[in-house]
Design a protein around this motif. Structure first.
Motif, PDB file in Angstrom:
ATOM      1  N   LYS A 190       0.834  -1.218   0.000  1.00 50.59           N
ATOM      2  CA  LYS A 190       0.000   0.000   0.000  1.00 50.59           C
ATOM      3  C   LYS A 190       0.860   1.257   0.000  1.00 50.59           C
ATOM      4  N   THR A 191       1.876   1.255   0.884  1.00 48.58           N
ATOM      5  CA  THR A 191       2.742   2.442   0.978  1.00 48.58           C
ATOM      6  C   THR A 191       3.513   2.615  -0.324  1.00 48.58           C
ATOM      7  N   THR A 192       3.974   1.506  -0.893  1.00 49.97           N
ATOM      8  CA  THR A 192       4.714   1.581  -2.160  1.00 49.97           C
ATOM      9  C   THR A 192       3.843   2.242  -3.222  1.00 49.97           C
ATOM     10  N   SER A 197       2.879   6.664  -6.679  1.00 53.80           N
ATOM     11  CA  SER A 197       1.908   7.502  -7.397  1.00 53.80           C
ATOM     12  C   SER A 197       2.356   8.965  -7.451  1.00 53.80           C
ATOM     13  N   VAL A 198       3.267   9.367  -6.551  1.00 55.79           N
ATOM     14  CA  VAL A 198       3.786  10.739  -6.641  1.00 55.79           C
ATOM     15  C   VAL A 198       5.230  10.732  -7.171  1.00 55.79           C
ATOM     16  N   GLY A 199       5.597   9.599  -7.771  1.00 65.26           N
ATOM     17  CA  GLY A 199       6.899   9.539  -8.450  1.00 65.26           C
ATOM     18  C   GLY A 199       8.063   9.133  -7.565  1.00 65.26           C
ATOM     19  N   PHE A 200       7.807   8.712  -6.336  1.00 64.48           N
ATOM     20  CA  PHE A 200       8.907   8.277  -5.468  1.00 64.48           C
ATOM     21  C   PHE A 200       9.250   6.820  -5.776  1.00 64.48           C
ATOM     22  N   ARG A 201      10.449   6.587  -6.234  1.00 69.25           N
ATOM     23  CA  ARG A 201      10.863   5.216  -6.526  1.00 69.25           C
ATOM     24  C   ARG A 201      12.133   4.838  -5.760  1.00 69.25           C
ATOM     25  N   LYS A 202      13.057   5.797  -5.670  1.00 67.75           N
ATOM     26  CA  LYS A 202      14.327   5.527  -4.970  1.00 67.75           C
ATOM     27  C   LYS A 202      14.238   6.058  -3.542  1.00 67.75           C
ATOM     28  N   GLN A 216       1.787  14.117   4.875  1.00 71.40           N
ATOM     29  CA  GLN A 216       0.565  14.294   4.072  1.00 71.40           C
ATOM     30  C   GLN A 216       0.269  13.027   3.272  1.00 71.40           C
ATOM     31  N   LEU A 217       1.328  12.394   2.791  1.00 74.31           N
ATOM     32  CA  LEU A 217       1.149  11.223   1.932  1.00 74.31           C
ATOM     33  C   LEU A 217       0.789   9.969   2.707  1.00 74.31           C
ATOM     34  N   ILE A 218       1.506   9.711   3.799  1.00 75.90           N
ATOM     35  CA  ILE A 218       1.292   8.414   4.472  1.00 75.90           C
ATOM     36  C   ILE A 218       0.945   8.549   5.956  1.00 75.90           C
ATOM     37  N   ARG A 350      11.154  -7.474   8.858  1.00 72.94           N
ATOM     38  CA  ARG A 350      10.299  -6.472   8.218  1.00 72.94           C
ATOM     39  C   ARG A 350       8.974  -6.380   8.944  1.00 72.94           C
ATOM     40  N   SER A 351       8.391  -7.549   9.234  1.00 69.62           N
ATOM     41  CA  SER A 351       7.068  -7.499   9.824  1.00 69.62           C
ATOM     42  C   SER A 351       7.130  -7.180  11.307  1.00 69.62           C
ATOM     43  N   SER A 352       8.268  -7.495  11.950  1.00 69.18           N
ATOM     44  CA  SER A 352       8.308  -7.243  13.380  1.00 69.18           C
ATOM     45  C   SER A 352       8.658  -5.780  13.657  1.00 69.18           C
ATOM     46  N   GLN A 353       9.042  -5.062  12.628  1.00 71.25           N
ATOM     47  CA  GLN A 353       9.227  -3.639  12.816  1.00 71.25           C
ATOM     48  C   GLN A 353       7.955  -2.931  12.364  1.00 71.25           C
ATOM     49  N   LEU A 354       7.964  -1.664  12.539  1.00 75.99           N
ATOM     50  CA  LEU A 354       6.823  -0.859  12.159  1.00 75.99           C
ATOM     51  C   LEU A 354       6.446  -1.080  10.693  1.00 75.99           C
ATOM     52  N   SER A 355       5.185  -1.391  10.439  1.00 76.84           N
ATOM     53  CA  SER A 355       4.758  -1.468   9.054  1.00 76.84           C
ATOM     54  C   SER A 355       3.953  -0.225   8.718  1.00 76.84           C
ATOM     55  N   PHE A 356       4.462   0.551   7.779  1.00 77.38           N
ATOM     56  CA  PHE A 356       3.788   1.792   7.435  1.00 77.38           C
ATOM     57  C   PHE A 356       2.411   1.515   6.836  1.00 77.38           C
ATOM     58  N   ASP A 357       2.260   0.340   6.230  1.00 75.69           N
ATOM     59  CA  ASP A 357       0.978  -0.017   5.621  1.00 75.69           C
ATOM     60  C   ASP A 357      -0.167   0.020   6.630  1.00 75.69           C
TER      61      ASP A 357
END
Ligand code: DCP
Ligand code: MG
Length: 361
Positions: A190-192, A197-202, A216-218, A350-357
């Protein structure tokens, strides 16, 4: 100004598959899939690197993996055996570091800051640890060494297999800048999607954005993400004990009769919801579900089922628990207690840390 930290992340390579090779040398160099049978709709727990060359991955249905690599050797997982090897590795890691945090069956963070006087010294210690795991036990692992956990984790991923990746202190954001945003811990689909969608890839796209824009985004986790993207993470390596199991049980005021199982099924769903609340909060993924049944004469039995890959929904837990009770109980059986336990956790860092999703709608 706080002094520099030396944090290592040690993660075994293709862990289950590497253990199988140790147990049977004729498997070395061959494509291996560790997982349940395709007939029982099994999934791949892990694939050896030879099988990964064909596209086989963890969590993929075994049937699909066998299509990609028809010559792969399929092996049923032997969890007890893997646990024994894991304990031996963790023993070495504990001996060699002041602070040690086990993240999953094959992965741990080490804080070498107290023990080491410089990053050069930390490299020597981490290298010695990697060599010990190889020589004393025979297992390959990869190591990421950096000034914090997030960067050490990503460095380790890029070292795989059998690699050693050191990120010099001060060069964290340079290392991260060209990498895909999905390499940051906690960035799920979801976060990806939202960031793409706003052009963030790197990762540098996130690092160069303002925390305000990210928020604002996430949402409120934008600040943390901004820190990670700049190579900052001050979370400590914490030697807190990891959760081994989570249980809930219910004693009845008066014994209940199993009958058609409907009442028990309702209770199982309730117990599952209680257990699931903690499982979810701690971001754990169980693989074993056990039910405890105490009959009216106090006789107590437990029945367990272990599945091939981690359980990710409460429905899956209650289905297994209901199935276990159905297989065990007769309609006339009378019960005074029923308990539910989930265990055998798979905690990916990955899952045991904060998931921004989790913060997105
Ligand atoms: N595992 C599992 N189901 C998954 C992922 C992993 O059962 N979806 C198990 C099998 C792995 C072990 O956990 O061998 C360790 O997981 P890792 O993610 O560290 O994967 P590997 O060690 O297999 O490979 P590598 O770390 O080299 O990428
Ligand atoms: Mg591993």
């Amino acid at each position: 100004m706080t002094s520099s930290r030396y944090i290592a992340l040690v993660d075994l390579d293709a862990f289950y598959a590497s253990v199988e090779v140790l147990e049977d040398e004729t498997l070395r160099g061959k494509p291996l899939l560790i997982g349940g049978s395709p007939q029982s709709r099994g999934v791949v727990a892990t694939a050896s690197y030879e099988a990964r060359n064909f596209g086989c991955r963890s969590a993929m249905p075994v049937a699909q993996a066998l299509k990609l690599c028809p010559d792969a050797i399929l092996i049923e997982p032997k969890f007890e055996l893997y646990k024994r090897y894991s304990n031996q590795v963790m023993q070495i890691l504990k001996q060699e570091s002041d602070i040690f945090q086990q993240m999953s069956i094959d992965e741990a963070y080490l804080d070498l800051s107290k023990k080491c006087t410089s990053q050069k010294n930390a490299i020597e210690v981490a290298f010695h640890i990697k060599a010990r795991i190889h020589i004393d036990i025979g297992l390959p692992c990869s190591v990421g060494l950096a000034s914090n956990k997030v960067v050490a984790k990503i460095a380790c991923e890029y070292a795989k297999p059998n690699g050693f990746n050191v990120i010099p202190t001060g060069e964290e954001s340079i290392f991260l800048s060209e990498l895909d945003i999905r390499d940051l811990p906690g960035i799920g689909p979801k976060t990806t999607k939202r960031l793409n969608s706003v052009g963030f890839r790197k990762i540098s796209d996130i690092a160069n954005a303002t925390p305000k824009k990210l928020t604002q985004l996430i949402g409120s986790s934008g600040d943390v993400l901004h820190k990670y993207a700049n190579g900052n993470d001050d979370s400590p390596v914490s030697s807190e004990r990891i959760t081994k199991s989570i249980s809930a049980e219910r004693t009845f005021n008066s014994d209940i009769t199993y009958n058609d199982g409907k009442e028990i099924d309702t209770l199982v769903v309730r117990l599952t919801n209680q257990v699931w609340e903690s499982v979810n909060r701690k971001k754990l993924f169980p693989r074993t579900v056990s039910v405890k049944l105490r009959y009216s004469d106090f006789r107590t039995i437990s029945r367990s089922k272990t599945v091939d890959s981690e359980i990710t929904s409460n429905k899956a837990i209650s289905d297994i628990a209901s199935e276990l009770t159905k297989q065990t109980l007769y309609p006339s059986d009378r019960l005074r207690l029923i308990g539910l336990t989930v265990s055998n956790f798979y905690t990916h860092a990955r899952s045991s840390q904060l998931s921004f999703d989790n913060f997105l709608n």
